[in-house]
Scaffold this active site. Structure first.
Site, PDB file in Angstrom:
ATOM      1  N   HIS A  44     -69.369 -32.076  -2.567  1.00  0.00           N
ATOM      2  CA  HIS A  44     -69.958 -30.770  -2.308  1.00  0.00           C
ATOM      3  C   HIS A  44     -69.502 -29.762  -3.355  1.00  0.00           C
ATOM      4  CE1 HIS A  44     -70.855 -31.489   2.269  1.00  0.00           C
ATOM      5  NE2 HIS A  44     -71.551 -32.270   1.462  1.00  0.00           N
ATOM      6  N   GLU A  46     -68.069 -26.822  -3.033  1.00  0.00           N
ATOM      7  CA  GLU A  46     -66.730 -26.268  -2.834  1.00  0.00           C
ATOM      8  C   GLU A  46     -65.656 -27.216  -3.337  1.00  0.00           C
ATOM      9  OE1 GLU A  46     -69.083 -25.058   0.956  1.00  0.00           O
ATOM     10  OE2 GLU A  46     -69.168 -26.608  -0.607  1.00  0.00           O
ATOM     11  N   CYS A  79     -65.642 -29.030   4.043  1.00  0.00           N
ATOM     12  CA  CYS A  79     -65.324 -28.020   3.035  1.00  0.00           C
ATOM     13  C   CYS A  79     -64.556 -26.845   3.636  1.00  0.00           C
ATOM     14  CB  CYS A  79     -66.602 -27.533   2.359  1.00  0.00           C
ATOM     15  SG  CYS A  79     -67.367 -28.792   1.304  1.00  0.00           S
ATOM     16  N   TRP A 165    -106.364 -32.854 -23.023  1.00  0.00           N
ATOM     17  CA  TRP A 165    -105.500 -32.047 -22.151  1.00  0.00           C
ATOM     18  C   TRP A 165    -106.144 -30.704 -21.926  1.00  0.00           C
ATOM     19  CZ3 TRP A 165    -101.729 -34.646 -19.902  1.00  0.00           C
ATOM     20  CH2 TRP A 165    -101.166 -35.739 -20.557  1.00  0.00           C
ATOM     21  N   LEU A 199     -96.254 -40.037 -14.042  1.00  0.00           N
ATOM     22  CA  LEU A 199     -95.574 -39.063 -13.190  1.00  0.00           C
ATOM     23  C   LEU A 199     -94.071 -39.004 -13.450  1.00  0.00           C
ATOM     24  CD1 LEU A 199     -97.384 -39.647  -9.770  1.00  0.00           C
ATOM     25  CD2 LEU A 199     -98.066 -38.196 -11.678  1.00  0.00           C
ATOM     26  N   SER A 218    -105.784 -44.134   2.193  1.00  0.00           N
ATOM     27  CA  SER A 218    -106.031 -44.691   3.523  1.00  0.00           C
ATOM     28  C   SER A 218    -106.088 -46.209   3.494  1.00  0.00           C
ATOM     29  CB  SER A 218    -107.360 -44.153   4.080  1.00  0.00           C
ATOM     30  OG  SER A 218    -108.436 -44.490   3.213  1.00  0.00           O
ATOM     31  N   GLY A 250    -105.604 -35.419  -6.807  1.00  0.00           N
ATOM     32  CA  GLY A 250    -106.643 -34.612  -7.434  1.00  0.00           C
ATOM     33  C   GLY A 250    -107.212 -33.589  -6.468  1.00  0.00           C
TER      34      GLY A 250
END
Length: 316
Positions: A44, A46, A79, A165, A199, A218, A250
């Site tokens: 963490h 801290e 912490c 693009w 991606l 689906s 999309g």
């Protein structure tokens, strides 16, 4: 606290299901310790800051963006206990932790140890910095950002489907930075079949921050290796370890998320071109009248990225 909030952003998209927390320890007007939640949620913030400060933490002030945790874990101590044993004199907390294992208990444990505790400093910026963690707990799903890259007339591709693009290199680089701040990125089956998208994050030094890839379909099959599949937008609630989800396309997928009220933030990259007769950015949203379209979005940021304009909207 501003410095602690900036540090917390370093962990965004890498700490789920833990929050991306930032921490700064100050002694005699000097910063002696800095920390932010590490990838995977541990250590963490801290613990990182205290390790750097060492003995200098005695009598110091700790600024932390979220209430220090009060529950021990096999992965590390609480912490609140670490701070109580460190000798810090004061802890300034931006936001209370909604986790019932900590909620108020962390601050109370610090006070019981004789530490001066200040709560509520920079609450709004802290909520913005940890919005994924908070959305998961308040709504049971990730915080969703929808990205659209369009022409001036609202097209995302030529009628033929050609889309590379629409925007320039600066806007595309910014979009890759956004990918690096999300645990997962989602596209629909149409985009997957038309573009075979990677991606990933293609920014020097950030390649290892490519998000998980999710396909909305689906069909029982689709995607392949390295892809997770969801049947409906509502299924994002079941994405474990995902507090920030980026939806990239999309048009029908974007419309489906909007119809379900599942978009929290909109990134609109607008290129200074006109296409005319191209593919629209959105499918049907099912609006009965224009009145239903108003009052939904608030502009929170706008900037130029090369010749393209970025507009950022938050859902009301």
């Amino acid at each position: 606290m501003a410095a602690a909030l900036a540090l917390s952003e370093r962990g965004r998209g890498r700490t789920a299901p833990n929050p991306n927390v930032g921490c700064v320890i100050v002694a005699q007007g000097r910063v002696v310790g800095r920390g932010w939640t590490q990838p995977g949620g541990r250590p963490h913030a801290e613990a990182m800051a205290l390790a750097e400060a060492g003995a200098k933490s005695r009598g110091a002030t700790c600024y932390v963006t979220l209430e220090p945790c009060a529950h021990a874990s096999p992965r590390g101590p609480a912490c609140a206990d670490l701070l109580a044993g460190s000798g810090v004199a004061r802890v300034v907390i931006a936001l209370g932790d909604p986790d019932p294992r900590t909620d108020g208990k962390g601050a109370e444990r610090l006070r019981s140890a004789g530490i001066d505790v200040v709560e509520g400093a920079a609450r709004a910026p802290a909520r913005a910095a940890m919005v994924g963690f908070l959305t998961r707990r308040e709504k049971g799903r990730p915080f969703v950002t929808l990205k659209l890259a369009t022409s001036l007339d609202g097209c995302i591709a030529l009628a033929s489907g050609e889309s590379r693009w629409i925007t320039g290199p600066e806007a595309r680089a910014h979009a890759h930075l956004e990918r690096a701040r999300h645990e997962a990125i989602l596209v629909g089956r149409g985009t997957f079949e038309a573009d075979s998208p990677r991606l990933d994050v293609r920014l020097p030094g950030l390649e290892d921050r490519s998000p998980r890839r999710v396909l909305l379909t689906s069909l029982a099959l689709g995607g392949g290796d390295g892809w997770e599949r969801l049947g409906t937008p509502a299924d994002i609630a079941g994405l474990e370890g995902v507090d920030h989800l980026l939806v990239e396309g999309g048009a029908q997928t974007a419309a489906a998320f909007l119809r379900e009220g599942l978009v929290d933030r909109l990134l609109l990259y607008r290129a200074p071109i006109l296409i005319g007769g191209g593919k629209p950015a959105l499918g049907d949203l099912g609006l009965a009248d224009l009145a239903a379209a108003h009052g939904r979005w608030k502009l929170t940021d706008t900037r130029m990225l090369g010749s393209d304009r970025l507009e950022v909207y938050a859902s009301h």
